[in-house]
Enzyme design. Structure first.
Site, PDB file in Angstrom:
ATOM      1  N   SER A 156     -79.867 -42.641 -17.051  1.00  0.00           N
ATOM      2  CA  SER A 156     -80.489 -41.911 -15.935  1.00  0.00           C
ATOM      3  C   SER A 156     -80.671 -40.420 -16.214  1.00  0.00           C
ATOM      4  O   SER A 156     -80.480 -39.583 -15.328  1.00  0.00           O
ATOM      5  CB  SER A 156     -79.700 -42.132 -14.638  1.00  0.00           C
ATOM      6  OG  SER A 156     -79.675 -43.505 -14.303  1.00  0.00           O
ATOM      7  N   GLU A 213     -73.986 -44.275 -24.088  1.00  0.00           N
ATOM      8  CA  GLU A 213     -74.622 -44.676 -22.840  1.00  0.00           C
ATOM      9  C   GLU A 213     -73.635 -45.454 -21.982  1.00  0.00           C
ATOM     10  O   GLU A 213     -73.413 -46.652 -22.208  1.00  0.00           O
ATOM     11  CB  GLU A 213     -75.836 -45.564 -23.125  1.00  0.00           C
ATOM     12  CG  GLU A 213     -76.898 -44.891 -23.964  1.00  0.00           C
ATOM     13  CD  GLU A 213     -78.269 -45.528 -23.766  1.00  0.00           C
ATOM     14  OE1 GLU A 213     -79.191 -44.805 -23.402  1.00  0.00           O
ATOM     15  OE2 GLU A 213     -78.396 -46.753 -23.957  1.00  0.00           O
ATOM     16  N   LYS A 259     -88.101 -49.894 -23.891  1.00  0.00           N
ATOM     17  CA  LYS A 259     -87.626 -51.244 -23.535  1.00  0.00           C
ATOM     18  C   LYS A 259     -88.797 -52.220 -23.539  1.00  0.00           C
ATOM     19  O   LYS A 259     -89.665 -52.119 -24.380  1.00  0.00           O
ATOM     20  CB  LYS A 259     -86.883 -51.204 -22.196  1.00  0.00           C
ATOM     21  CG  LYS A 259     -85.811 -50.117 -22.182  1.00  0.00           C
ATOM     22  CD  LYS A 259     -84.882 -50.196 -21.014  1.00  0.00           C
ATOM     23  CE  LYS A 259     -83.852 -49.081 -21.116  1.00  0.00           C
ATOM     24  NZ  LYS A 259     -82.791 -49.177 -20.121  1.00  0.00           N
ATOM     25  N   GLY A 310     -80.290 -46.991 -15.840  1.00  0.00           N
ATOM     26  CA  GLY A 310     -81.262 -47.507 -14.877  1.00  0.00           C
ATOM     27  C   GLY A 310     -80.747 -47.556 -13.449  1.00  0.00           C
ATOM     28  O   GLY A 310     -81.362 -48.159 -12.577  1.00  0.00           O
ATOM     29  N   GLU A 353     -78.238 -53.513 -23.389  1.00  0.00           N
ATOM     30  CA  GLU A 353     -79.006 -54.684 -22.933  1.00  0.00           C
ATOM     31  C   GLU A 353     -79.043 -55.766 -24.015  1.00  0.00           C
ATOM     32  O   GLU A 353     -79.050 -56.952 -23.708  1.00  0.00           O
ATOM     33  CB  GLU A 353     -80.425 -54.246 -22.527  1.00  0.00           C
ATOM     34  CG  GLU A 353     -80.415 -53.516 -21.192  1.00  0.00           C
ATOM     35  CD  GLU A 353     -81.440 -52.408 -21.080  1.00  0.00           C
ATOM     36  OE1 GLU A 353     -82.419 -52.400 -21.849  1.00  0.00           O
ATOM     37  OE2 GLU A 353     -81.246 -51.523 -20.218  1.00  0.00           O
ATOM     38  N   HIS A 385     -78.149 -51.589 -28.338  1.00  0.00           N
ATOM     39  CA  HIS A 385     -78.301 -51.154 -26.948  1.00  0.00           C
ATOM     40  C   HIS A 385     -77.524 -52.109 -26.040  1.00  0.00           C
ATOM     41  O   HIS A 385     -77.429 -53.308 -26.319  1.00  0.00           O
ATOM     42  CB  HIS A 385     -79.788 -51.132 -26.563  1.00  0.00           C
ATOM     43  CG  HIS A 385     -80.020 -50.481 -25.228  1.00  0.00           C
ATOM     44  ND1 HIS A 385     -79.878 -51.171 -24.055  1.00  0.00           N
ATOM     45  CD2 HIS A 385     -80.329 -49.208 -24.909  1.00  0.00           C
ATOM     46  CE1 HIS A 385     -80.111 -50.331 -23.053  1.00  0.00           C
ATOM     47  NE2 HIS A 385     -80.384 -49.139 -23.539  1.00  0.00           N
ATOM     48  N   ASN A 417     -86.765 -44.673 -24.943  1.00  0.00           N
ATOM     49  CA  ASN A 417     -86.545 -46.097 -25.177  1.00  0.00           C
ATOM     50  C   ASN A 417     -87.399 -46.829 -24.152  1.00  0.00           C
ATOM     51  O   ASN A 417     -87.040 -46.905 -22.989  1.00  0.00           O
ATOM     52  CB  ASN A 417     -85.052 -46.418 -24.993  1.00  0.00           C
ATOM     53  CG  ASN A 417     -84.785 -47.914 -25.013  1.00  0.00           C
ATOM     54  OD1 ASN A 417     -85.632 -48.697 -25.424  1.00  0.00           O
ATOM     55  ND2 ASN A 417     -83.597 -48.306 -24.557  1.00  0.00           N
TER      56      ASN A 417
HETATM   57  P1  PGA Z   1     -82.292 -45.045 -18.314  1.00  0.00           P
HETATM   58  O1  PGA Z   1     -82.048 -45.919 -19.635  1.00  0.00           O
HETATM   59  O2  PGA Z   1     -82.688 -43.679 -18.748  1.00  0.00           O
HETATM   60  O3  PGA Z   1     -83.395 -45.775 -17.574  1.00  0.00           O
HETATM   61  O4  PGA Z   1     -81.010 -45.035 -17.555  1.00  0.00           O
HETATM   62  C1  PGA Z   1     -81.431 -45.374 -20.755  1.00  0.00           C
HETATM   63  C2  PGA Z   1     -81.320 -46.422 -21.839  1.00  0.00           C
HETATM   64  O5  PGA Z   1     -81.068 -47.585 -21.496  1.00  0.00           O
HETATM   65  O6  PGA Z   1     -81.493 -46.138 -23.040  1.00  0.00           O
END
Ligand code: PGA
Length: 251
Positions: free
Chosen positions: A212, A166, A11, A172, A96, A94, A9
Site C-alpha cells: 500500500s 512486504e 500482477k 492491497g 501471492e 511474492h 508490480n
Molecule cells: P500494493 O501491492 O502496493 O497493492 O499493496 C504491493 C505488492 O504486492 O507488491
C-alpha cells in the site's frame, strides 16, 4: 550510497493495449526521476512494454522465472526467454506466489539462483502475515525466509539482488506499516544479511518496502534510513500515482 529503486508490480493486470497506454502516459512523468524505475509486467506484456519504454529510463522486469534452463515445465518461462526480450529484473517469491501457487523458500531459492546464474536481477520478496505478526513471529519468519530462501548465495551475488520487505497484511489492503516500523523491520533483515554475508554486503544491499505504498506516504517511507525503494502494486497501475511515488522528493 544506495540508489533508490522504485519498481511497479503489475500482477495480473493490463492487456498489451492497456500496457502500452500506461507506459506512454508514464514516460514523460518519470523522465527526470532520480531513482531507478522498473516496471515488472505480465509475460504477455513484456515485448510490447520493451518497445514502449525504448529511449526512456524505465527498466523492464518480469514477475517470476523458472528454476530450470528449459524443458518439460508447462506454463513456466525461462531466464533465457526473458533475457532475449531485454528483461533486467525479476520478482521472486511474492507473497501471492507463496499463498496461491505453493511457492516455498526452497522454490524461491531455486528460482533466484537460476536468475543470478543467468544474469537477471532478482527482487526477492519476504514478509510476515497478519497472524504471524500478531503472534510476535515476524523476526522468526523473516529469519527463515532469509536463511532458507537465500541459501548458498555468495557475497558477490548480492550486488545483483534487491530485497522487498512486504508485510503481507499491508498488501492491497490500504494498511501501510508505519515508516518507523518498516524501517525497524528492514533494519532487522539487514542485520541478518550482515551476520551471514558480512557488513559490506549488508551496507550495499538495497531493500524496498512494499504494501500500500502511495504518493501520499512515499516520502515519509523513503526518508527512513533503511528503506531504499518501493515495490508498488495497486498504485503502479495508474501513471500519475506511480510517477507520484517515483518523484516522492517533490511531494
Ligand atoms: P500494493 O501491492 O502496493 O497493492 O499493496 C504491493 C505488492 O504486492 O507488491
Amino acid at each position: 550510497m544506495r540508489k533508490p529503486i522504485i519498481a511497479g508490480n503489475w500482477k495480473m493486470n493490463k492487456t498489451v493495449k492497456e500496457a502500452v497506454e500506461l507506459i506512454n502516459e508514464l514516460k514523460p512523468l518519470v523522465a527526470k526521476s532520480k531513482p531507478e524505475v522498473v516496471v515488472c509486467v505480465p509475460y504477455t506484456d513484456l515485448w510490447a512494454v520493451k518497445e514502449a519504454i525504448a529511449g526512456s529510463k524505465i527498466k523492464l522486469g518480469a514477475e517470476n522465472v523458472a528454476w530450470a534452463d528449459n524443458g518439460a515445465f508447462t506454463g513456466e518461462i525461462s531466464a533465457d526467454m526473458l533475457l532475449e526480450i531485454g528483461v533486467e529484473y525479476v520478482i521472486i517469491g511474492h507473497s501471492e506466489r507463496r499463498q496461491y501457487f505453493g511457492e516455498t523458500d526452497q522454490s524461491v531459492n531455486a528460482r533466484a539462483k537460476q536468475a543470478l546464474k543467468k544474469g537477471l536481477k532478482p527482487i526477492i520478496c519476504v514478509g510476515e502475515t497478519l497472524t504471524e505478526r500478531e503472534k510476535n513471529k515476524t523476526k522468526k519468519v523473516l529469519k527463515k525466509q532469509v536463511v532458507e530462501g537465500f541459501k548458498d548465495f555468495t557475497a558477490e551475488d548480492f550486488a545483483n539482488i534487491v530485497i522487498a520487505y512486504e508485510p503481507v497484511w499491508a498488501i492491497g489492503t490500504g494498511k501501510t506499516a508505519t515508516a518507523e516500523d518498516a524501517n525497524k523491520t528492514i533494519g532487522y533483515i539487514r542485520s541478518l544479511v550482515k551476520k551471514i554475508w558480512g557488513s559490506e554486503v549488508a551496507k550495499a544491499l538495497r531493500i524496498q518496502y512494499g504494501g500500500s505504498m502511495k504518493p501520499t506516504n512515499a516520502k515519509e517511507l523513503m526518508a527512513m534510513r533503511n528503506i531504499d525503494g518501493g515495490l508498488i502494486g495497486g498504485a503502479a497501475l495508474k501513471a500519475t500515482d506511480f510517477a507520484g511515488i517515483v518523484n516522492y522528493k517533490n511531494n
